[in-house]
Design a protein around this motif. Structure first.
Motif, mmCIF file in Angstrom:
data_model
loop_
_atom_site.group_PDB
_atom_site.id
_atom_site.type_symbol
_atom_site.label_atom_id
_atom_site.label_comp_id
_atom_site.label_asym_id
_atom_site.label_seq_id
_atom_site.Cartn_x
_atom_site.Cartn_y
_atom_site.Cartn_z
ATOM 1 N N LEU A 150 2.840 12.660 -11.815
ATOM 2 C CA LEU A 150 1.865 11.595 -11.643
ATOM 3 C C LEU A 150 2.212 10.701 -10.448
ATOM 4 O O LEU A 150 1.328 10.216 -9.733
ATOM 5 N N SER A 151 3.498 10.463 -10.238
ATOM 6 C CA SER A 151 3.945 9.560 -9.176
ATOM 7 C C SER A 151 5.408 9.873 -8.884
ATOM 8 O O SER A 151 5.998 10.753 -9.522
ATOM 9 N N VAL A 152 5.975 9.189 -7.899
ATOM 10 C CA VAL A 152 7.421 9.234 -7.696
ATOM 11 C C VAL A 152 7.944 7.794 -7.654
ATOM 12 O O VAL A 152 7.228 6.873 -7.246
ATOM 13 N N ILE A 153 9.176 7.627 -8.080
ATOM 14 C CA ILE A 153 9.769 6.295 -8.126
ATOM 15 C C ILE A 153 10.081 5.818 -6.709
ATOM 16 O O ILE A 153 10.723 6.510 -5.930
ATOM 17 N N SER A 154 9.620 4.614 -6.403
ATOM 18 C CA SER A 154 9.814 4.031 -5.080
ATOM 19 C C SER A 154 10.730 2.816 -5.104
ATOM 20 O O SER A 154 11.582 2.670 -4.228
ATOM 21 N N ALA A 155 10.555 1.935 -6.097
ATOM 22 C CA ALA A 155 11.242 0.642 -6.032
ATOM 23 C C ALA A 155 11.522 0.075 -7.407
ATOM 24 O O ALA A 155 10.887 0.432 -8.401
ATOM 25 N N LEU A 156 12.479 -0.834 -7.420
ATOM 26 C CA LEU A 156 12.763 -1.688 -8.563
ATOM 27 C C LEU A 156 12.274 -3.081 -8.211
ATOM 28 O O LEU A 156 12.303 -3.486 -7.054
ATOM 29 N N GLY A 157 11.833 -3.833 -9.201
ATOM 30 C CA GLY A 157 11.402 -5.193 -8.933
ATOM 31 C C GLY A 157 11.486 -6.055 -10.164
ATOM 32 O O GLY A 157 11.754 -5.567 -11.265
ATOM 33 N N ARG A 158 11.278 -7.330 -9.971
ATOM 34 C CA ARG A 158 11.224 -8.270 -11.099
ATOM 35 C C ARG A 158 9.869 -8.938 -11.119
ATOM 36 O O ARG A 158 9.334 -9.315 -10.078
ATOM 37 N N MET A 159 9.327 -9.058 -12.317
ATOM 38 C CA MET A 159 8.043 -9.708 -12.485
ATOM 39 C C MET A 159 8.246 -11.219 -12.492
ATOM 40 O O MET A 159 9.360 -11.718 -12.385
ATOM 41 N N GLN A 160 7.167 -11.982 -12.633
ATOM 42 C CA GLN A 160 7.224 -13.426 -12.536
ATOM 43 C C GLN A 160 8.152 -14.037 -13.585
ATOM 44 O O GLN A 160 8.840 -15.021 -13.316
ATOM 45 N N ASP A 161 8.187 -13.440 -14.783
ATOM 46 C CA ASP A 161 9.024 -14.005 -15.836
ATOM 47 C C ASP A 161 10.424 -13.407 -15.848
ATOM 48 O O ASP A 161 11.192 -13.623 -16.782
ATOM 49 N N GLY A 162 10.791 -12.655 -14.808
ATOM 50 C CA GLY A 162 12.148 -12.133 -14.698
ATOM 51 C C GLY A 162 12.342 -10.745 -15.257
ATOM 52 O O GLY A 162 13.429 -10.174 -15.123
ATOM 53 N N GLY A 163 11.341 -10.159 -15.893
ATOM 54 C CA GLY A 163 11.476 -8.829 -16.446
ATOM 55 C C GLY A 163 11.544 -7.762 -15.359
ATOM 56 O O GLY A 163 10.942 -7.899 -14.294
ATOM 57 N N LYS A 164 12.290 -6.695 -15.618
ATOM 58 C CA LYS A 164 12.483 -5.614 -14.646
ATOM 59 C C LYS A 164 11.409 -4.555 -14.817
ATOM 60 O O LYS A 164 10.980 -4.261 -15.926
ATOM 61 N N ALA A 165 10.974 -3.966 -13.707
ATOM 62 C CA ALA A 165 9.979 -2.900 -13.742
ATOM 63 C C ALA A 165 10.274 -1.903 -12.629
ATOM 64 O O ALA A 165 11.002 -2.201 -11.688
ATOM 65 N N ALA A 166 9.708 -0.710 -12.754
ATOM 66 C CA ALA A 166 9.803 0.320 -11.728
ATOM 67 C C ALA A 166 8.425 0.515 -11.111
ATOM 68 O O ALA A 166 7.402 0.324 -11.775
ATOM 69 N N PHE A 167 8.407 0.900 -9.833
ATOM 70 C CA PHE A 167 7.133 1.008 -9.125
ATOM 71 C C PHE A 167 7.033 2.345 -8.396
ATOM 72 O O PHE A 167 7.999 2.854 -7.837
ATOM 73 N N GLY A 168 5.822 2.897 -8.429
ATOM 74 C CA GLY A 168 5.509 4.110 -7.696
ATOM 75 C C GLY A 168 4.145 3.955 -7.064
ATOM 76 O O GLY A 168 3.666 2.845 -6.829
ATOM 77 N N MET A 169 3.482 5.076 -6.814
ATOM 78 C CA MET A 169 2.217 5.029 -6.083
ATOM 79 C C MET A 169 1.250 6.089 -6.604
ATOM 80 O O MET A 169 1.646 7.039 -7.259
ATOM 81 N N ARG A 170 -0.045 5.906 -6.301
ATOM 82 C CA ARG A 170 -0.995 6.990 -6.509
ATOM 83 C C ARG A 170 -0.628 8.095 -5.524
ATOM 84 O O ARG A 170 -0.475 7.868 -4.332
ATOM 85 N N LEU A 171 -0.531 9.288 -6.025
ATOM 86 C CA LEU A 171 0.183 10.332 -5.299
ATOM 87 C C LEU A 171 -0.706 11.419 -4.694
ATOM 88 O O LEU A 171 -0.442 11.920 -3.604
ATOM 89 N N HIS A 172 -1.748 11.799 -5.402
ATOM 90 C CA HIS A 172 -2.434 13.053 -5.102
ATOM 91 C C HIS A 172 -2.980 13.116 -3.677
ATOM 92 O O HIS A 172 -2.810 14.122 -2.979
ATOM 93 N N THR A 173 -3.641 12.073 -3.203
ATOM 94 C CA THR A 173 -4.228 12.100 -1.865
ATOM 95 C C THR A 173 -3.152 12.232 -0.795
ATOM 96 O O THR A 173 -3.297 13.001 0.162
ATOM 97 N N HIS A 174 -2.066 11.473 -0.935
ATOM 98 C CA HIS A 174 -0.964 11.575 0.014
ATOM 99 C C HIS A 174 -0.454 13.017 0.104
ATOM 100 O O HIS A 174 -0.249 13.546 1.198
#
Length: 268
Positions: A205-229
């Motif tokens: 579905l996607s590939v992992i690109s980045a780690l980040g923190r949301m506004q309240d300090g929680g951790k999340a992982a981020f990727g991208m819409r993949l198919h068109t690329h």
């Protein structure tokens, strides 16, 4: 390298979930079915990559740039399919790579929203990986928030064996092409495939690109819409392969329009 505080969208709550559970593939036999996932090695480090064709590997574009933001020559990059404690199912050299249009690397390990949305690269291998070694995975075309996913990667602290987080979620999908996941990723997980089950078969579905923190300090992982690329880059690789060879080395597509969000992330 430490996490960098990040605001993706104001007011967005951080995902809440139970402690992540990883299936470590400590025994070589446990790799069965996952042989197409391997390590992309640059000499200075590694990311996770996945075969999507017999001679093409999908990974994150930022893995192919050094700490100063310069592209790494293809001749320095290799792919080790099914890597397990120093051995692999198949070792291949990279003869060419392309990154998605719109991706521009920067020094210091920071990514913004535009870079994450375009953080996709394909590697063309010097020779095909045969079916007796590994079978490529297909790329999935659609996504929606709430979709159950899993991540397979070589993360920091478990870099010698493949690990799978069997169950996490796509928590948000943004108009600029960025996807947010509550998966527990770490350094080395860059380029790791995010799988979704479709009719009993795993699709990327996607590939992992980045780690980040949301506004309240929680951790999340981020990727991208993949198919068109992937479709665009695959077409470019195939056209280039059919042309007379002039040179071999690192190359990426020209950058397109930028759509800065102001968010900053850390690449895993």
């Amino acid at each position: 390298m430490t996490y960098l505080a990040a605001l993706l969208l104001a007011g967005l709550p951080a995902p809440s979930r139970a402690q992540a559970v990883f299936d470590r593939m400590d025994q070589r036999g446990e790799l069965l079915g996952w042989e197409a996932v391997g390590r992309v090695e640059t000499g200075d480090g590694f990311c996770t990559g996945t075969l999507i064709a017999r001679d093409v590997v999908l990974t994150a574009a930022h893995c192919l740039f050094d700490d100063t933001g310069r592209p790494i020559p293809a001749a320095r990059i290799g792919f080790r399919a099914g890597y397990h404690r120093g051995q692999s199912i198949a070792d291949r050299k990279v003869v060419r790579w392309l990154a998605a249009s719109g991706f521009r690397d920067s020094a210091g390990g920071q990514l913004n929203g535009t870079m994450i949305a375009n953080d996709v690269a394909l590697l063309r291998l010097d020779r095909a990986v045969v079916s007796a070694e590994a079978d490529p995975f297909r790329v999935h075309q659609s996504s929606r928030a709430g979709t159950r996913v899993s991540v397979v990667s070589y993360g920091q602290g478990r870099e010698e064996v493949l690990s799978r987080e069997r169950s996490c979620d796509l928590t948000a999908e943004y108009s600029d092409g960025v996807l947010a996941f509550d998966c527990d990723v770490t350094f080395g997980s860059s380029g790791a495939p995010v799988f979704v089950s479709v009719d009993g078969r795993m699709r990327i579905l996607s590939v992992i690109s980045a780690l980040g923190r949301m506004q309240d300090g929680g951790k999340a992982a981020f990727g991208m819409r993949l198919h068109t690329h992937v479709a665009v880059l695959m077409g470019r690789l195939r056209r280039d392969a059919a042309r007379p060879k002039i040179s071999i080395g690192a190359r990426r597509l020209d950058a397109g329009q930028r759509n800065e969000t102001g968010a900053r992330f850390v690449r895993p």
